[in-house]
Write a protein that holds these residues in place. Structure first.
Motif, mmCIF file in Angstrom:
data_model
loop_
_atom_site.group_PDB
_atom_site.id
_atom_site.type_symbol
_atom_site.label_atom_id
_atom_site.label_comp_id
_atom_site.label_asym_id
_atom_site.label_seq_id
_atom_site.Cartn_x
_atom_site.Cartn_y
_atom_site.Cartn_z
ATOM 1 N N GLU A 1 9.194 2.904 -6.829
ATOM 2 C CA GLU A 1 7.745 3.080 -6.764
ATOM 3 C C GLU A 1 7.224 2.434 -8.078
ATOM 4 O O GLU A 1 6.130 1.729 -7.818
ATOM 5 C CB GLU A 1 7.277 4.658 -6.892
ATOM 6 C CG GLU A 1 8.039 5.388 -5.647
ATOM 7 C CD GLU A 1 7.014 5.273 -4.469
ATOM 8 O OE1 GLU A 1 5.855 4.808 -4.418
ATOM 9 O OE2 GLU A 1 7.300 5.717 -3.222
ATOM 10 N N ASP B 1 0.750 -1.105 0.020
ATOM 11 C CA ASP B 1 -0.101 0.030 0.080
ATOM 12 C C ASP B 1 0.923 1.339 -0.086
ATOM 13 O O ASP B 1 0.483 2.190 -0.587
ATOM 14 C CB ASP B 1 -0.856 0.323 1.222
ATOM 15 C CG ASP B 1 -2.120 -1.037 1.075
ATOM 16 O OD1 ASP B 1 -2.544 -1.171 0.034
ATOM 17 O OD2 ASP B 1 -2.710 -1.247 2.011
ATOM 18 N N SER B 2 2.116 1.174 0.667
ATOM 19 C CA SER B 2 2.673 2.497 0.495
ATOM 20 C C SER B 2 4.403 1.940 1.058
ATOM 21 O O SER B 2 4.594 1.057 1.623
ATOM 22 C CB SER B 2 2.433 3.347 1.760
ATOM 23 O OG SER B 2 2.459 2.791 3.171
ATOM 24 N N SER C 1 2.567 -1.515 4.785
ATOM 25 C CA SER C 1 3.592 -0.654 4.216
ATOM 26 C C SER C 1 5.055 -1.275 4.407
ATOM 27 O O SER C 1 5.288 -2.267 5.274
ATOM 28 C CB SER C 1 3.591 0.525 5.460
ATOM 29 O OG SER C 1 2.513 1.187 5.130
#
Length: 95
Positions: A30, A7-8, A70
């Motif tokens: 990313e 998610d992050s 995360s």
């Protein structure tokens, strides 16, 4: 290794600077983590995400699991030949 949900990513000056030493920038990490990477078990409970950037460059990212899907990207580098082959083999099986 099964797929994981990312998610992050958690960024700080240290990991951004460290990756530049391996000629990888934050945007590539990313892209790699969000483009359907394949996963391998890494050292010390880390996860290796092997994937491609939008330009087709293979990157391997070492991720340290944190809370709530995360991950802290510890380092990233161009993928090895065996990692690229593993990625291709898994993607062929998925299609």
């Amino acid at each position: 290794m099964d797929k994981i949900k990312i998610d992050s990513l958690i960024w700080d000056d240290w990991n951004i600077t460290h990756m530049v030493k391996h000629k990888v920038v934050r945007e590539e990490v990313e892209e790699t983590c969000q483009s359907g990477p394949v996963f391998l078990a890494g050292h010390s409970g880390r996860i290796l995400a092997v994937g491609k950037t939008q330009k087709g460059r293979f990157i391997t990212v070492a991720l340290d699991p944190e809370e709530n899907n995360s991950y802290y990207p510890v380092t990233a580098r161009p993928s090895s030949k065996s990692e690229r082959k593993y990625y291709d083999d898994i993607k062929k099986k998925e299609s």
